[in-house]
Write an enzyme that holds these catalytic residues in place. Sequence first.
Site, PDB file in Angstrom:
ATOM      1  CB  CYS A  53     -28.233  67.788 -42.640  1.00  0.00           C
ATOM      2  SG  CYS A  53     -28.294  66.176 -43.417  1.00  0.00           S
ATOM      3  CB  CYS A  56     -31.046  65.751 -41.724  1.00  0.00           C
ATOM      4  SG  CYS A  56     -29.365  65.163 -41.483  1.00  0.00           S
TER       5      CYS A  56
END
Length: 136
Positions: A53, A56
Site C-alpha cells: 500500500c 501506508c
Amino acid sequence: MKNRVPPARAGRVRCAKCHADLPWLVEADDDSFDTVVGDATLPVLVDVWAPWCGPCRQIAPVVEQLSRDLAGRLKIAKVNADTSPRVSQRHGISSIPTLLLYRNGKEADRMIGAVPAPQLRTWIERSLTMDGTHHR
C-alpha cells in the site's frame, strides 16, 4: 545499551538507566491484538496497513515520528492487514491505511486514508486531549 520495549504491559515504557519515556511502537496481529491494544493503559494508535500500500508507506514515517514525539503519552501498534484479516474484519476496515485510536480498551476515533503529517498530528493531539467521545 538498547532498551527492549515489550509489546504489552501496564503503564508507560521507560529507559532502565535514565527513566525517560521511550517510544512505544510495536506490532500486533490477530492473536496478540487484544493483549497489545485492548489491555493497554495508555491510548493506542493502531495503524492498519499493508506492505504493498503506497499511502501506508507514505504515512509510516509520520507514525514512527509520533511514537517518538509522544513517548509516554501514546502507544502505537502496527497491524498488517494481509497477515491479520480478523483485526480488519472485526473493525469493518475496507480501506487502508486506517488509523484507530483506542482508549481504555475501546475504539475512540478513527481516520481513514493517508493525510498530510500536520493534519495527522493535529488529529492525534486533539484525540489525546478529548474525553473519549467517538468522532468520525
